[in-house]
Design an enzyme around this catalytic site. Sequence first.
Site, PDB file in Angstrom:
ATOM      1  N   TYR A 179       0.856  -1.185   0.000  1.00  0.00           N
ATOM      2  CA  TYR A 179       0.000   0.000   0.000  1.00  0.00           C
ATOM      3  C   TYR A 179       0.893   1.237   0.000  1.00  0.00           C
ATOM      4  O   TYR A 179       1.871   1.303   0.743  1.00  0.00           O
ATOM      5  CB  TYR A 179      -0.897   0.013   1.243  1.00  0.00           C
ATOM      6  CG  TYR A 179      -1.763   1.254   1.360  1.00  0.00           C
ATOM      7  CD1 TYR A 179      -2.815   1.475   0.474  1.00  0.00           C
ATOM      8  CD2 TYR A 179      -1.534   2.198   2.365  1.00  0.00           C
ATOM      9  CE1 TYR A 179      -3.610   2.611   0.582  1.00  0.00           C
ATOM     10  CE2 TYR A 179      -2.338   3.335   2.479  1.00  0.00           C
ATOM     11  CZ  TYR A 179      -3.365   3.538   1.584  1.00  0.00           C
ATOM     12  OH  TYR A 179      -4.157   4.663   1.694  1.00  0.00           O
TER      13      TYR A 179
ATOM     14  N   ASP B 104       9.241   2.795   0.005  1.00  0.00           N
ATOM     15  CA  ASP B 104       8.179   3.486   0.741  1.00  0.00           C
ATOM     16  C   ASP B 104       8.299   3.058   2.201  1.00  0.00           C
ATOM     17  O   ASP B 104       7.878   1.970   2.580  1.00  0.00           O
ATOM     18  CB  ASP B 104       6.807   3.137   0.159  1.00  0.00           C
ATOM     19  CG  ASP B 104       5.676   3.838   0.899  1.00  0.00           C
ATOM     20  OD1 ASP B 104       5.955   4.541   1.903  1.00  0.00           O
ATOM     21  OD2 ASP B 104       4.511   3.673   0.497  1.00  0.00           O
TER      22      ASP B 104
ATOM     23  N   LYS C 238       3.988   8.844   9.041  1.00  0.00           N
ATOM     24  CA  LYS C 238       3.685   8.244  10.348  1.00  0.00           C
ATOM     25  C   LYS C 238       4.640   8.702  11.468  1.00  0.00           C
ATOM     26  O   LYS C 238       4.479   9.810  11.962  1.00  0.00           O
ATOM     27  CB  LYS C 238       3.599   6.719  10.205  1.00  0.00           C
ATOM     28  CG  LYS C 238       2.470   6.350   9.220  1.00  0.00           C
ATOM     29  CD  LYS C 238       2.001   4.926   9.255  1.00  0.00           C
ATOM     30  CE  LYS C 238       0.704   4.772   8.473  1.00  0.00           C
ATOM     31  NZ  LYS C 238       0.850   4.199   7.136  1.00  0.00           N
TER      32      LYS C 238
END
Length: 455
Positions: free
Chosen positions: A167, A262, A290
């Site tokens: 994702y 990522d 995050k």
Amino acid sequence: MLDSLKKIFSNEIEPVSTTGKSDISREKSAGLYEKAKTYFPGGVNSPVRAFKSVYGTPLFIEKGDGSHLWDADGNEFIDFCCSWGPLILGHNHPKVREKVVEVMQNGMSFGAPTALENELAELILKHNKFIEKLRFVSSGTEAVMSAIRLARGYTKRDKILKFEGCYHGHSDSLLVKAGSGLVTFGETSSAGVPKSFADETIVVSLDDTEALKKAFEEFKDQIAAVIIEPIPANNGLLLQSKEYLRFLREICTQNGALLIFDEVISGFRVGFEGAAGYYNIKPDIITYGKIIGGGLPVGCYGASAEIMGSISPDGSVYQAGTLSGNPVAMAAGIAQLSELLRMGFYKDLNNKTEEFAESIQRFATARNYKLKVFTIGSIFWIAFTDQEKISKAEDIDPASMDKFKKLHRELLNRGIYLGPSGYEVGFISSAHTKVDLEKAKRAIFDSLDMVYNGK
Ligand SMILES: *Cc1c(COP(=O)(O)O)cnc(C)c1O
């Protein structure tokens, strides 16, 4: 020492009660949810929060402190979701809160540079040998979307290659899933993504060197970048071998494609240098999110000074943001990352997680439950499987999610909060104490007994 305590701390498996617990009260949460449904699609501002794959209505959270969460009905939980990863120090860490409050005294946004941006960049770049320059944005999605544009602008190629089961946020080019076949153009995984976008994205399976070779043959000199979560953690925890990641690095170099890691989840999580440091592999571009913002909205992408030279105003790849480098968000990031740089921080956190995962595994194995706990750093994933290794999205049995649904309910009833989907990983923070983890283990043991032999 009490006998029962001795057993807990020596990790012996005690017989547990299999008596059920009644469901927690969700009266206030349910009321708030009814209202929220009149304001927001599905009552939420991000879909997974809607509890669609677990039992009951979503819990509305009122407060978090350390490893604990409280919902609107006053239920208290030990939290293993940690806001989906950002809260590596737990909720409301005093150092982060104090820094944010201090910086807020001077105003909240200027749309002009501040010293705080330099400070956070310096903290990162001084301790990361993989990137030389970076750009702050406001979310992981934005970081990845910008990294893709940078890769295309820098290589002057259009196609990107991604992996099924990774994702990368919700930008158009990446809301694409595999079609059938070894190497395929993606199919859009969301309405509203033009097919022509998906045609620029090639999707292959993780952990499959043949598929990669074939993709690079078929699309020779067309692939701008390969993007991967080096530690795929958004669709279970699909750990890749170091050999495979090295192969990926090589094949990108040979073909003039950029390799994008990522690291929105793995960055600052498995170590300060993230997965790049963990595997000692140098990607061309890295994205963060995050943890980097200490619980406030921050994302970032970084690369060599040369590649970053393509970004405006130095170069011709445009990317901007009204709230990019926001001082309050920078403050939270500075405070959080400074804590992570303390001696032994990751060692303690990772050991704690390993011990936690191992005890659950030991319990399940002793009981003959078909269950495997995968873990790396302070990430863990409970999979209802007997496979020793799951490295591809296709290897997850969707039927096993039914067991997770039951587990989730039993755990909430025992004061343990996991993300509301069996495809999501759990996180342990530095705020989780030994007592928290022992309590959580007992709850997990009891809950697993209920899931497997519940009456
Ligand atoms: C969470 C995540 C994103 C998206 O970040 P947002 O801040 O939710 O936009 C992108 N990539 C990975 C690997 C993520 O885990």
